[in-house]
Design an enzyme around this catalytic site. Structure first.
Site, PDB file in Angstrom:
ATOM      1  CG  HIS A 118      -2.131  -0.767   1.132  1.00  0.00           C
ATOM      2  ND1 HIS A 118      -3.231  -0.336   0.446  1.00  0.00           N
ATOM      3  CD2 HIS A 118      -2.439  -1.993   1.600  1.00  0.00           C
ATOM      4  CE1 HIS A 118      -4.175  -1.259   0.501  1.00  0.00           C
ATOM      5  NE2 HIS A 118      -3.711  -2.285   1.199  1.00  0.00           N
ATOM      6  CB  THR A 170      12.440  -5.546   3.948  1.00  0.00           C
ATOM      7  OG1 THR A 170      13.727  -5.413   4.555  1.00  0.00           O
ATOM      8  CG2 THR A 170      11.385  -5.810   5.014  1.00  0.00           C
TER       9      THR A 170
END
Length: 192
Positions: A118, A170
């Site tokens: 998002h 990540t």
């Protein structure tokens, strides 16, 4: 010595190919419904049915792909599966931004692979309604993802790497290495 999954797959390869061809005659919406319907089916029958459906739903699917019960796969048409892949119970995998899984990959239970994020740039709407971004995840050959891991959008797990249980990945992971922690960092190099 007990037969491995690869041995059993080779033994029944002709039958599997025939059944896969039969399933290919079904419309995609029925294949998707059946994949969801048989998501929780235990035993060898459940593994076989999910595999046959996966071969007809995925972007590509190799031999001997084991999708255990209670695995949630979304946007399957954007996921590539190599040979000898096992995905264990309670995994959540969303291929909206594309996911490519190589050969000889094991994904332990309760892990997630996400290919979307998002944004939060538009302050006039709540974050959950902001635009999504899509970014491919690549898992190369000979990778082991431990239980409870989170693999986030845009990363590559290079060949012969291990992701320690509970890690949140990540950034890209080097080959011949073990990564762990939150966020995941290099713990040690292996087999070089």
């Amino acid at each position: 010595m007990a037969e491995s999954g690869r041995d059993k797959f080779r033994k029944f390869n002709r039958i599997i190919n025939f059944l896969s061809a039969f399933f290919s005659l079904l419309p995609r919406f029925i294949l998707r419904f059946l994949f969801t319907f048989f998501r929780n089916m235990n035993g060898k029958s459940g593994l076989l049915i999910r595999y046959l459906l996966l071969r007809n739903l995925a972007k590509s699917c190799g031999d001997n792909v084991s999708i255990q019960p209670n695995v949630f796969l979304f946007n399957i048409h954007l996921i590539k599966f190599g040979n000898n892949v096992s995905i264990h119970p309670m995994c959540y995998i969303d291929g909206a931004g594309e996911i490519e899984i190589g050969n000889d990959v094991s994904i332990a239970h309760s892990s997630s692979i996400l290919s979307t994020n998002h944004t939060w740039n538009d302050v006039t709407v709540p974050i959950k309604y902001n635009k999504e971004t899509f970014s491919k995840v690549t898992i190369e050959n000979d990778v082991w993802i431990g239980c409870g891991c989170r693999i986030l959008a845009g990363v590559t797990l290079h060949q012969r790497s291990v992701i320690a249980a509970g890690a949140v990945v990540t950034t890209n992971v080097e080959s011949h290495s073990v990564y762990g922690g939150i966020p995941a960092k290099l713990i040690k190099k292996i087999n070089e």
